[in-house]
Design an enzyme around this catalytic site. Sequence first.
Site, PDB file in Angstrom:
ATOM      1  N   THR A   1       3.407-174.680 -68.460  1.00  0.00           N
ATOM      2  CA  THR A   1       4.266-173.531 -68.173  1.00  0.00           C
ATOM      3  C   THR A   1       5.425-173.372 -69.151  1.00  0.00           C
ATOM      4  O   THR A   1       5.859-174.337 -69.794  1.00  0.00           O
ATOM      5  CB  THR A   1       4.855-173.676 -66.752  1.00  0.00           C
TER       6      THR A   1
ATOM      7  N   TYR B   1      10.733-177.789 -60.804  1.00  0.00           N
ATOM      8  CA  TYR B   1       9.357-177.412 -61.164  1.00  0.00           C
ATOM      9  C   TYR B   1       9.110-177.651 -62.650  1.00  0.00           C
ATOM     10  O   TYR B   1       8.110-178.254 -63.039  1.00  0.00           O
ATOM     11  CB  TYR B   1       9.111-175.949 -60.807  1.00  0.00           C
TER      12      TYR B   1
ATOM     13  N   TRP C   1       3.694-165.897 -66.543  1.00  0.00           N
ATOM     14  CA  TRP C   1       3.516-164.708 -65.694  1.00  0.00           C
ATOM     15  C   TRP C   1       2.040-164.429 -65.373  1.00  0.00           C
ATOM     16  O   TRP C   1       1.545-163.320 -65.538  1.00  0.00           O
ATOM     17  CB  TRP C   1       4.137-163.486 -66.367  1.00  0.00           C
TER      18      TRP C   1
END
Length: 197
Positions: free
Chosen positions: A14, A38, A63
Site C-alpha cells: 500500500t 495500518y 484506491w
Amino acid sequence: VSSENGLNVIHVSTYYDFDCTNYTPYTEYQAVCPASVYGKSKLAGEEVLTANCKNSVIIRTSWLYSSFGNNFVKTMIKLGTERDSLNVILDQVGTPTYAADLADAILKIASAESFVPGIYHFSDEGVCSWYDFTKTIHRICSITCNVQAIESKDYPARTPRPHYSVLNKSKIKSTYNIQIPHWEESLIKCIEALSAK
C-alpha cells in the site's frame, strides 16, 4: 519456504508506507514513513518478506475498487441513488485503481521471462480527488445527486486519510513493459461490469 523451494512471491502492499505529505508522485526509492498503525503493519510485512525471500516482488497500490465486494465506487452509486445530496472530500488526492488492472499486471509479472525482484508501484494513470472521483462515477451512471465538495477538516475520521497518495509507476512500466490505462477508462469498464450483473 519459498526461497528454499526456488519459488517467486508477489505481494500486494500500500501507499500507506509513506506519510503522504509530498506533492509529487512517490517513487520506490523514497524513504518510507508510515503515519498510521495500518501503514506500519503493511511496511512490517514488506520487511519480513524482503528479509526472508530474495525472489519477491512487492507491489504498492492505491484506491482499489472493483465490481466485487464493498468499495468506494459501489458505495457512491448506492448513496447517489438513495440521497438528494452528498458531501465528498476535495483535498485528498490520489489515483483510483481498478482491481482488474492490478490483476493483469500481476499476471504479466508472474509470466515474465525474467522475474526481477524488488518493490514496485502500480495504480492506474491520472490523478483526482475523492470529489472528482464521485462526480465521474455519477456522470457515467447518469446519477443526478447533488455532490458538494468539502475539506478533510469538515469530515472528521478516527483514522485520518492521506492528503496526497499518487504513485510513480515508471519502474514497473520499464521493468515489465506494463501498459497502464487511465483511471476513468477503467472506471467505465468496472461500471459496465456492474451493469451486466
